[in-house]
Each structure stands twice: as structure tokens, then as C-alpha cells.
Design an enzyme around this catalytic site. Structure first.
Site, PDB file in Angstrom:
ATOM      1  N   ASP A   1      37.102  27.677 -12.996  1.00 35.14           N
ATOM      2  CA  ASP A   1      37.380  27.519 -11.566  1.00 35.14           C
ATOM      3  C   ASP A   1      35.995  27.528 -10.933  1.00 35.14           C
ATOM      4  O   ASP A   1      35.336  28.568 -10.893  1.00 35.14           O
ATOM      5  CB  ASP A   1      38.232  28.671 -11.027  1.00 35.14           C
ATOM      6  CG  ASP A   1      38.631  28.414  -9.584  1.00 35.14           C
ATOM      7  OD1 ASP A   1      37.757  28.001  -8.801  1.00 35.14           O
ATOM      8  OD2 ASP A   1      39.802  28.615  -9.236  1.00 35.14           O
ATOM      9  N   HIS A   2      35.561  26.361 -10.468  1.00 37.39           N
ATOM     10  CA  HIS A   2      34.138  26.285 -10.102  1.00 37.39           C
ATOM     11  C   HIS A   2      33.785  27.172  -8.912  1.00 37.39           C
ATOM     12  O   HIS A   2      32.616  27.461  -8.684  1.00 37.39           O
ATOM     13  CB  HIS A   2      33.687  24.829  -9.900  1.00 37.39           C
ATOM     14  CG  HIS A   2      34.278  24.173  -8.713  1.00 37.39           C
ATOM     15  ND1 HIS A   2      35.472  23.512  -8.748  1.00 37.39           N
ATOM     16  CD2 HIS A   2      33.839  24.057  -7.449  1.00 37.39           C
ATOM     17  CE1 HIS A   2      35.747  23.034  -7.560  1.00 37.39           C
ATOM     18  NE2 HIS A   2      34.774  23.346  -6.744  1.00 37.39           N
TER      19      HIS A   2
ATOM     20  N   HIS B   1      41.780  28.284  -6.507  1.00 40.59           N
ATOM     21  CA  HIS B   1      40.519  28.679  -5.849  1.00 40.59           C
ATOM     22  C   HIS B   1      40.698  29.850  -4.877  1.00 40.59           C
ATOM     23  O   HIS B   1      39.961  30.836  -4.931  1.00 40.59           O
ATOM     24  CB  HIS B   1      39.915  27.497  -5.099  1.00 40.59           C
ATOM     25  CG  HIS B   1      39.712  26.277  -5.943  1.00 40.59           C
ATOM     26  ND1 HIS B   1      39.149  26.328  -7.185  1.00 40.59           N
ATOM     27  CD2 HIS B   1      40.015  24.972  -5.727  1.00 40.59           C
ATOM     28  CE1 HIS B   1      39.092  25.106  -7.703  1.00 40.59           C
ATOM     29  NE2 HIS B   1      39.621  24.273  -6.832  1.00 40.59           N
TER      30      HIS B   1
END
Ligand code: NAP
Length: 484
Positions: free
Chosen positions: A177-178, A240
Site C-alpha cells: 500500500d504505497h 489507503h
């Protein structure tokens, strides 16, 4: 400040889908920046793999063009670019067929870290895992990298986890999950757990509420058909925003180590209360004179999918009972801006005569566009004229202290890929976290589908439907501005 870049171990990184959008836009430019920074050992290799028929030189040209299109300042560093491209290879391989796999196997070297980035549609993950295993390309020390969408509901996520688990153990699976790779998000943990100041206040005695906003100015545009099957809840909140809630709300882990951190995050997700319908506002952007509506972008005139969502959540534990977590995310909003704000309670009583303002300490963590953390504090307005109070932000960001090296701060993908090579899973989601997040999300989405919930329309360039303001107004609060 002296840069402290420590090279990782020598690696062979195979990017399945190495010709695709994600590889060209994020992964390859990110690797190039790590190469320039001196973190990628000179004998490491990046191997693009996809069905297209091309050789090493064609692939190097494709990557050269990708870096020119999507890279930042580094793209003018032609000497380094040539050296970086020299470490790139290409193998033609079909995830669902048998061609090319022995070529890939021949290319892999023993005694270096082997990592496989699955930058392809999730429907191919199982086929890739199986072939990597059957051809003896992956061993128990190899790592695989996958990213969203990790299922579109709990059943899908479970099936995906089971598929990967057939050939890889949890310690080999890196779910990206960036948002977790962002410098500021990690700085949030440093601020929380590295200082004595915040932890005593980090609870329902002192925190009034939390706001998390992830606003984008773009619409769903070219990916409208894909997005229409997903919507803001699946595309943004389940992953996110949920991860950001976890980092804000989790108990201090015993140590900064992968499973200790992920155990605490999991407890937060499991403590999230179900959300009643009147605490959720869904929206869809309208057309403007020049731009299409959401439904036109999605090519679905009867779409009920939300391009905006605002919701009020609660966490049922001793620390957070009664503290609202307001989450909001949307497309075609007023500005591109992502922020977490921890809004502390009012003083209750001011000793300063004539001071009627509602002073509040607010810790704000900006994720984009300008990453940074500041703490709003109340001070005396300088100069004569009596004791007049003003609220000013105290910048807790390190960028200035870092000076010229600030540009060397890696972006999220670079950092996460290097963590994969190092074998550090702290900033990656564990399978049970993903499933718990879907277990919370599913009933909310199912309820919309059962009653054919119609999203409210909102004007592009606004802050979403008016009802989202009401979500806070009726509790005497207001959203923070969405500003770039
Ligand atoms: P894309 O542009 O469609 O690229 C897909 C890649 O997979 C291409 O390189 C394609 O090359 C390859 N491919 C397709 N079928 C294959 C097969 N049978 N065997 C081997 N390779 C195959 O997709 P993308 O946008 O890069 O997305 C990749 C994954 O990342 C998706 O799961 C997506 O949801 C996820 N993701 C993407 C982004 C983004 O910014 N793009 C962001 C977050 C997550 P050939 O056609 O030559 O085989």
C-alpha cells in the site's frame, strides 16, 4: 546533513508486467532513482517479463522512454541512465502458458536475493505463483510483491490469500500500500512513538476528533469502466484510508518490527464499529460545460458507484471510545490534497481577557502535495497591543534541516521496493489485515447494493456533496479546507 544510503544486497528483480503502466510510471523510474542514490548494487539486475515479443535492447529503449516521460530531475542524468539500463533484461513469458519460463529460469542466479513483482492483473497471480514454483524459479527465500486490488470483497481477498499461500509463506508475500511508503507517514510514527510529548495526549481525553482527507482533482477519465466496478470505498477507503487510520489509532507496538506493528494495526481494524447509513455520504461528480459527468466517464448512465465518500467512524476501545474519525475521499475535488489532522480538544477556559477564539492544537500530517507535519499552537501575537493570541503552525518537518539532500528522500515505491530486497515487511500489509479490512467494508457496501443507494451529485471543483459538510456541522465541527 550527510546522506546515509546503504546499498542493499545484490538482487534479481523480475517485474511481471514490466511493460505495463505501473512499471513504466512508478517502479522503473523509482529503481533508477535508487540506482543514482547508490543503493542498487552494480551487479543487481531488473528483468522485465511480459508477453510482448522484444529483446533486451527493445526493453531498455522502452524503459528509457518511460523514465523520460515519468521521471523527475533524474531523467537528465544520462550517464547514470546508460549504466542503469545496462542492468536491465527482458524475458518473453506468458503467465498462463509454458513458453519463456525456462529462459527465465536460466537467467536467474543462485545466491542473490530473488524478488518477483506481480505488476499484472490479480487474475494472473495464481498462474504466476504456480509457474514460479513448478519451474523451480522461486525458493523459500524468494519474495513476491502484489498490490491493490487485493480482492473486491472478503471472499475475493480470502481466495487470493489462499492462492498465494499455496506456494509462498506469509513471510515471502509483500502486499504494497504505497501510502505506507510515504516519508511523512513514517515520520508520523516517529513523532508519535519517538517523543514523550504526544503519547500522553493521544486518546479520548485530549483528542476531539480525527480527520483524514484524500482529495484528487482528476476524474476517473480513461479508467472509468474499471473504476465503476469499484468506487471510492473499495478503491481508497478499504486500503489507503484504513491504513492511515491504523497508524493513527494503533497502540505502541513492543518494537518497530513487522509483526509487532501489524498485530497492532489488525487490532484497530477489528475494533472499527459498523457504520450506520446516516454517517455516510456518497457522491458522484456532475458534468461541467466542458467536462463529462461521472456517469459519462464510466459509460454507465445508471451507475450508482460513488466517486466521493465521507464517513464518520468510531473505534471501540478504551483509547478511542467516543472520538469520531471522519474520513473523506473523492475525485474532481477542489484541490489535490491529502491530509490527516488530529484535532485536540478546546482549552475549556481562557485566562486571557477578551479572548473568545476557539484555540485548538491541531497536528496535521500532509501526505501530498507537499509532504510535511505541523503542529498548530497558540502564541502571543508579536508586538505591543496587549495579550492578543494567534494560532500558528509549528513546522515539524525535516526538509529544511536536510537542506540540499531533501531531494534524495525516496518516494513511496522506491522505499518499498528496497524494503522488499532487505526483507523488511513492516510497511506491508499482512493477509489477515486485508481480510479484516474487507470484513468491515463488505456489510457497508452490501447495504448500499440492497437498497440501491443513489449517490448525491456534486459540482466538480467543490468539496463534495453538501451533506458531507452536515456530517460534521451537526456535531459542531467542520472539515478543514481542501487546499493545495
Ligand atoms: P497494464 O498497463 O495493463 O499492464 C499489464 C502488464 O501485464 C503488461 O506489461 C502486459 O504486457 C502484462 N501482461 C498481461 N497479460 C499477461 C500474461 N498473460 N502474461 C504475462 N504478462 C502479461 O496494467 P498496470 O496499470 O500496469 O497494472 C498492473 C497491476 O497493478 C494491476 O493489478 C493494477 O490493478 C495494479 N495497479 C496499477 C496502478 C497504476 O498506477 N497503473 C496502481 C495501483 C495498482 P503484455 O501485454 O506484453 O503481456
Amino acid at each position: 546533513m550527510v546522506s546515509r544510503v546503504i546499498p542493499v544486497d545484490t538482487f534479481d528483480l523480475v517485474i511481471f508486467g514490466g511493460t505495463g503502466d505501473l512499471a513504466r510510471r512508478k517502479i522503473l523510474p523509482g529503481l533508477f532513482r535508487r540506482f543514482i542514490a547508490g543503493q542498487m548494487p552494480g551487479d543487481s539486475r531488473v528483468i522485465g517479463a511480459a508477453r510482448s515479443d522484444m529483446g533486451d535492447d527493445d526493453y531498455r529503449q522502452l524503459v528509457r522512454e518511460a523514465i523520460s516521460e515519468f521521471g523527475g530531475q533524474e531523467k537528465s542524468d544520462t550517464a547514470n541512465l546508460d549504466a542503469f539500463l545496462g542492468q536491465l533484461h527482458y524475458v518473453q513469458v506468458d503467465a498462463t502458458g509454458d513458453g519463456g519460463w525456462s529462459d527465465l529460469s536460466d537467467l536467474m542466479r543462485p545466491d542473490v536475493v530473488r524478488a518477483f513483482y506481480f505488476s499484472v492483473a490479480p487474475s494472473l497471480f495464481g498462474a504466476l505463483a504456480e509457474r514460479l514454483h513448478n519451474h523451480g524459479i522461486a525458493d523459500r527465500h524468494s519474495r513476491i510483491v502484489v498490490e491493490k486490488p487485493l480482492g473486491r470483497d472478503l471472499d475475493g481477498a480470502r481466495a487470493l490469500n489462499q492462492t498465494l499461500a499455496e506456494h509462498f509463506h506469509e513471510g515471502q508475500i509483500y502486499r504494497i500500500d504505497h501510502y505506507l511508503g510515504k516519508e511523512t507517514v513514517q515520520n508520523l510514527m516517529a513523532v508519535r512513538f519517538g517523543n514523550v510529548l504526544f503519547e500522553p495526549l493521544w486518546n479520548n481525553h485530549y483528542v476531539d476528533h480525527i480527520q483524514i482527507t484524500v482529495a484528487e482533482t482528476v476524474g476517473v477519465g480513461g479508467r472509468g469502466a474499471y473504476y465503476d466496478k469499484s468506487g471510492a470505498m473499495r478503491d481508497m477507503v478499504q486500503n489507503h484510508l484504513m491504513q492511515l487510520v491504523c497508524l493513527i489509532a494503533m497502540e505502541p507496538p513492543g518494537q518497530f518490527e513487522a509483526d509487532a506493528v501489524r498485530d497492532e494495526k489488525l487490532k484497530v481494524i477489528r475494533a472499527l464499529q459498523s457504520v450506520p447509513a446516516h454517517h455516510i455520504v456518497r457522491g458522484q461528480y456532475e458534468a461541467t460545460e466542458t467536462e463529462p459527468s461521472y456517469r459519462e466517464d464510466a459509460d454507465n448512465p445508471r451507475s450508482f458507484t460513488e466517486s466521493f465518500i465521507a464517513m464518520r467512524c468510531e473505534i471501540a476501545n478504551w483509547r478511542w471510545a467516543g472520538v469520531p474519525f471522519y474520513l473523506r475521499t473523492g475525485k474532481k475535488m477542489r484541490a489535490r490534497s491529502s491530509e490527516i489532522a488530529v484535532v485536540f480538544k478546546d482549552l475549556g477556559h481562557s485566562i486571557f481577557e477578551g479572548d473568545v477564539a476557539r484555540h485548538r492544537n491541531i497536528l496535521s500530517i500532509r501526505l501530498q502535495p507537499n509532504e510535511g507535519i505541523d503542529l498548530q499552537v497558540t502564541i502571543k501575537e508579536p508586538g505591543p497591543g496587549g495579550m492578543r493570541l494567534v494560532d500558528v503552525p509549528l513546522d515539524l518537518t525535516f526538509a529544511e534541516a536536510l537542506g540540499e539532500d531533501a531531494e534524495e528522500v525516496p518516494d513511496a515505491y522506491e522505499r518499498l521496493i528496497m524494503d522488499v530486497i532487505r526483507g523488511n515487511q513492516t510497511l506491508f500489509m499482512r493477509g489477515d489485515e486485508v481480510e479484516a479490512a474487507w470484513a468491515w467494508t463488505d456489510p457497508i457496501i452490501n447495504a448500499w447494493e440492497e437498497r440501491s443507494d443513489v449517490p448525491k451529485l456534486y459540482e466538480p471543483g467543490s468539496t463534495g456533496p453538501e451533506d458531507s459538510q452536515m456530517l460534521l456541522h451537526r456535531e459542531g465541527r467542520r472539515w478543514r479546507d481542501i487546499k493545495a
